[in-house]
Design a protein around this motif. Structure first.
Motif, mmCIF file in Angstrom:
data_model
loop_
_atom_site.group_PDB
_atom_site.id
_atom_site.type_symbol
_atom_site.label_atom_id
_atom_site.label_comp_id
_atom_site.label_asym_id
_atom_site.label_seq_id
_atom_site.Cartn_x
_atom_site.Cartn_y
_atom_site.Cartn_z
ATOM 1 N N GLY A 236 4.344 13.856 2.737
ATOM 2 C CA GLY A 236 3.842 14.257 1.435
ATOM 3 C C GLY A 236 3.039 13.283 0.851
ATOM 4 N N LEU A 237 2.870 13.591 -0.220
ATOM 5 C CA LEU A 237 2.051 12.851 -1.160
ATOM 6 C C LEU A 237 2.941 11.680 -1.910
ATOM 7 C CD1 LEU A 237 -0.896 12.516 -2.216
ATOM 8 C CD2 LEU A 237 -0.432 13.778 -4.234
ATOM 9 N N LEU A 238 2.598 10.535 -1.957
ATOM 10 C CA LEU A 238 3.525 9.395 -2.434
ATOM 11 C C LEU A 238 2.713 8.786 -3.489
ATOM 12 C CD1 LEU A 238 5.031 7.633 0.634
ATOM 13 C CD2 LEU A 238 6.046 9.691 -0.464
ATOM 14 N N ASN A 239 3.431 8.432 -4.701
ATOM 15 C CA ASN A 239 3.148 7.344 -5.625
ATOM 16 C C ASN A 239 3.368 6.121 -5.388
ATOM 17 O OD1 ASN A 239 2.552 5.630 -8.185
ATOM 18 N ND2 ASN A 239 1.987 7.567 -9.081
ATOM 19 N N VAL A 240 2.465 5.093 -4.827
ATOM 20 C CA VAL A 240 3.062 3.935 -4.534
ATOM 21 C C VAL A 240 3.819 3.042 -5.381
ATOM 22 C CG1 VAL A 240 1.749 3.961 -2.272
ATOM 23 C CG2 VAL A 240 1.039 2.695 -4.475
ATOM 24 N N VAL A 241 3.249 3.049 -6.432
ATOM 25 C CA VAL A 241 3.622 2.429 -7.670
ATOM 26 C C VAL A 241 4.930 2.689 -8.178
ATOM 27 C CG1 VAL A 241 3.192 1.790 -10.126
ATOM 28 C CG2 VAL A 241 1.096 1.764 -8.493
ATOM 29 N N ARG A 242 5.300 3.996 -8.258
ATOM 30 C CA ARG A 242 6.531 4.740 -8.754
ATOM 31 C C ARG A 242 7.462 4.225 -7.450
ATOM 32 N NH1 ARG A 242 6.682 8.648 -12.484
ATOM 33 N NH2 ARG A 242 4.661 8.236 -14.161
ATOM 34 N N LEU A 243 7.060 4.196 -6.268
ATOM 35 C CA LEU A 243 8.063 3.984 -5.430
ATOM 36 C C LEU A 243 8.195 2.426 -5.121
ATOM 37 C CD1 LEU A 243 6.933 6.539 -2.628
ATOM 38 C CD2 LEU A 243 9.358 6.312 -3.664
ATOM 39 N N TYR A 244 7.299 1.525 -5.153
ATOM 40 C CA TYR A 244 7.467 0.462 -4.716
ATOM 41 C C TYR A 244 7.072 -0.825 -5.733
ATOM 42 C CZ TYR A 244 7.493 2.711 -0.228
ATOM 43 O OH TYR A 244 7.841 3.849 0.812
ATOM 44 N N GLY A 245 6.652 -0.267 -6.942
ATOM 45 C CA GLY A 245 6.349 -1.019 -8.088
ATOM 46 C C GLY A 245 4.787 -1.460 -8.021
ATOM 47 N N ARG A 246 4.525 -2.108 -9.223
ATOM 48 C CA ARG A 246 2.985 -2.393 -9.521
ATOM 49 C C ARG A 246 2.418 -3.281 -8.238
ATOM 50 N NH1 ARG A 246 -0.865 0.102 -11.222
ATOM 51 N NH2 ARG A 246 0.512 0.951 -12.672
ATOM 52 N N LYS A 247 3.139 -3.944 -7.837
ATOM 53 C CA LYS A 247 2.648 -4.853 -6.755
ATOM 54 C C LYS A 247 2.243 -4.277 -5.725
ATOM 55 C CE LYS A 247 7.083 -5.625 -4.262
ATOM 56 N NZ LYS A 247 8.119 -6.700 -4.025
ATOM 57 N N ALA A 248 2.371 -2.829 -5.522
ATOM 58 C CA ALA A 248 1.955 -2.150 -4.267
ATOM 59 C C ALA A 248 0.753 -1.769 -4.349
ATOM 60 C CB ALA A 248 3.077 -1.038 -3.888
ATOM 61 N N PHE A 249 -0.013 -1.877 -5.434
ATOM 62 C CA PHE A 249 -1.187 -1.112 -5.634
ATOM 63 C C PHE A 249 -2.353 -2.203 -6.214
ATOM 64 C CE2 PHE A 249 -4.136 0.759 -8.652
ATOM 65 C CZ PHE A 249 -4.975 1.566 -7.551
ATOM 66 N N GLN A 250 -3.503 -2.030 -5.956
ATOM 67 C CA GLN A 250 -4.431 -2.899 -6.582
ATOM 68 C C GLN A 250 -5.745 -2.109 -6.810
ATOM 69 O OE1 GLN A 250 -5.240 -6.761 -4.713
ATOM 70 N NE2 GLN A 250 -7.304 -6.778 -4.792
ATOM 71 N N ASP A 251 -6.343 -2.125 -7.854
ATOM 72 C CA ASP A 251 -7.596 -1.182 -8.224
ATOM 73 C C ASP A 251 -8.587 -1.292 -7.500
ATOM 74 O OD1 ASP A 251 -7.951 0.553 -10.360
ATOM 75 O OD2 ASP A 251 -9.581 -0.619 -10.997
ATOM 76 N N GLU A 252 -9.048 -2.463 -7.092
ATOM 77 C CA GLU A 252 -10.537 -2.946 -6.379
ATOM 78 C C GLU A 252 -10.357 -4.065 -5.535
ATOM 79 O OE1 GLU A 252 -12.827 -4.941 -9.763
ATOM 80 O OE2 GLU A 252 -13.034 -2.825 -9.784
ATOM 81 N N THR A 253 -11.281 -4.253 -4.498
ATOM 82 C CA THR A 253 -11.076 -5.470 -3.666
ATOM 83 C C THR A 253 -12.602 -5.467 -2.936
ATOM 84 O OG1 THR A 253 -9.858 -6.512 -1.802
ATOM 85 C CG2 THR A 253 -10.161 -4.317 -1.538
ATOM 86 N N ARG A 254 -12.896 -6.725 -2.698
ATOM 87 C CA ARG A 254 -13.874 -7.124 -1.977
ATOM 88 C C ARG A 254 -13.804 -6.944 -0.527
ATOM 89 N NH1 ARG A 254 -17.714 -12.612 -1.863
ATOM 90 N NH2 ARG A 254 -19.211 -12.018 -0.052
ATOM 91 N N ILE A 255 -14.803 -6.163 0.324
ATOM 92 C CA ILE A 255 -14.451 -5.630 1.698
ATOM 93 C C ILE A 255 -14.836 -6.844 2.474
ATOM 94 C CG2 ILE A 255 -14.995 -3.986 3.353
ATOM 95 C CD1 ILE A 255 -13.307 -2.687 1.023
ATOM 96 N N ALA A 256 -13.788 -7.098 3.419
ATOM 97 C CA ALA A 256 -14.054 -8.285 4.211
ATOM 98 C C ALA A 256 -14.028 -7.937 5.789
ATOM 99 C CB ALA A 256 -13.150 -9.468 4.039
ATOM 100 N N LEU A 257 -13.406 -6.883 5.985
ATOM 101 C CA LEU A 257 -13.319 -6.308 7.177
ATOM 102 C C LEU A 257 -13.249 -4.904 7.543
ATOM 103 C CD1 LEU A 257 -10.317 -8.475 9.067
ATOM 104 C CD2 LEU A 257 -13.009 -8.386 9.813
ATOM 105 N N ASP A 258 -13.731 -4.199 8.454
ATOM 106 C CA ASP A 258 -13.806 -2.923 8.790
ATOM 107 C C ASP A 258 -13.146 -2.491 10.068
ATOM 108 O OD1 ASP A 258 -15.208 -0.050 8.403
ATOM 109 O OD2 ASP A 258 -15.700 -0.586 10.476
ATOM 110 N N ILE A 259 -12.064 -2.107 10.198
ATOM 111 C CA ILE A 259 -11.222 -1.889 11.247
ATOM 112 C C ILE A 259 -11.072 -0.371 11.488
ATOM 113 C CG2 ILE A 259 -8.940 -1.966 12.243
ATOM 114 C CD1 ILE A 259 -8.508 -4.546 10.593
ATOM 115 N N GLU A 260 -11.388 -0.089 12.939
ATOM 116 C CA GLU A 260 -11.284 1.338 13.266
ATOM 117 C C GLU A 260 -10.173 1.536 14.231
ATOM 118 O OE1 GLU A 260 -14.488 4.549 15.169
ATOM 119 O OE2 GLU A 260 -14.922 2.683 15.284
#
Length: 305
Positions: free
Chosen positions: A209-233
């Protein structure tokens, strides 16, 4: 064309409104602010009239030193172009003459707090304008920050993108977006990955189901934005489709005119996909520093002959 309003700036930076409370819906479409300098001495050939105009200590001090007639001429020449707004920084005062012109021309006149220097404010304002007004698109996938670099994980529905992201979070990396990834083009070489607000902090796992990673694993589990360096398929395993070469030929995925290095990882029971993504991230970082494992290996072979 994307835009924001003067009111957005007032709310974002807690600006004081000196004039133009009824003009705060004026649109801003340019991603850089401008400090009028040459314009005050009569040069308007390259005057960016659609930009936010910043008046710092240097500009206001210059205006204060002019005679009344000269000051009226200089200010009158600028306000007639009707820029979106003027922002006075560093707690400048004695602005009666500027206020009068802005009222007459219907231009919002705003000011920052006294504790912030002009250069500090412009840096923050430009960063906000660039991000807010950047061209953007949304793609289906997952965005995660691995070792400080943004990675897009793409693939067909059900291939295991979110599960792989969950494993990476467990290894100390950070989720940026799941399902819908918003990409913003900040420059000809820079793509920023973020979420669409509705899915912020959420990760959807099949059978769980749906998880809130911050509630489960703490603030360190989430980042608001990031510069994209790799595209993995992530793709299904196809026998003999990928060879164990020393180094694969570089390939790229293009987003809004920006090319992002592309890697395909085929899935098979028992493969540590999260570990492969970590290896790909580290290998990319080494290449940025000028190191190639394949080149070093070939040099060792050549040294034996």
């Amino acid at each position: 064309m994307k835009s924001l309003t003067v009111e957005n700036l007032v709310q974002k930076f807690s600006l004081k409104i000196l004039t133009g409370k009824n003009k705060l819906q004026q649109k801003i479409t340019q991603s850089r602010a401008h400090r009028p300098g040459l314009e005050f001495v009569g040069h308007f050939d390259f005057f960016p009239t659609e930009r936010v105009q910043i008046l710092g200590r240097k500009e206001i001090t210059y205006l204060h030193k002019l005679s009344i007639e000269e000051r009226q001429l200089r200010i009158g020449n600028i306000v007639k172009y009707h820029p979106p707004c003027f922002i006075v920084t560093a707690g400048q005062d004695g602005l009666t003459y500027l206020t009068q012109y802005c009222i007459e021309e219907g231009i919002p006149l705003l000011c920052t707090n006294e504790s912030q220097t002009t250069s500090e404010f412009i840096t923050k304002l430009d960063a906000y304008l660039v991000k807010t007004l950047a061209p953007e698109t949304a793609i289906h996938g997952v965005c995660i920050n691995v070792y400080g670099m943004g990675i897009l994980i793409r693939g067909k529905s059900g291939v295991g993108k979110s599960e792989t992201a969950h494993t990476l979070i467990g290894r100390g990396h950070r989720l940026v977006a799941d399902d819908i990834v918003v990409l913003k083009r900040l420059s000809p070489r820079t793509i920023l990955g973020t979420h669409d607000e509705k899915t912020k902090e959420f990760l959807a796992l099949r059978s769980i189901g749906l998880l809130n990673v911050v509630r489960l694993y703490g603030r360190k589990a989430f980042q608001d934005e990031t510069r994209i360096a790799l595209d993995i398929e992530l793709t299904k395993w196809q026998k003999n489709s990928l060879n164990n070469e020393l180094e694969h030929e570089s390939s790229f995925t293009e987003y809004m005119g920006v090319q992002i290095p592309h890697i395909e990882i085929q899935l098979q029971p028992g493969r540590d996909v999260a570990g492969l993504i970590e290896a790909a991230a580290n290998n990319w970082l080494l290449k940025q520093q000028g190191y190639s494992a394949a080149e070093e290996f070939l040099k060792r072979l050549e040294s034996e002959f």
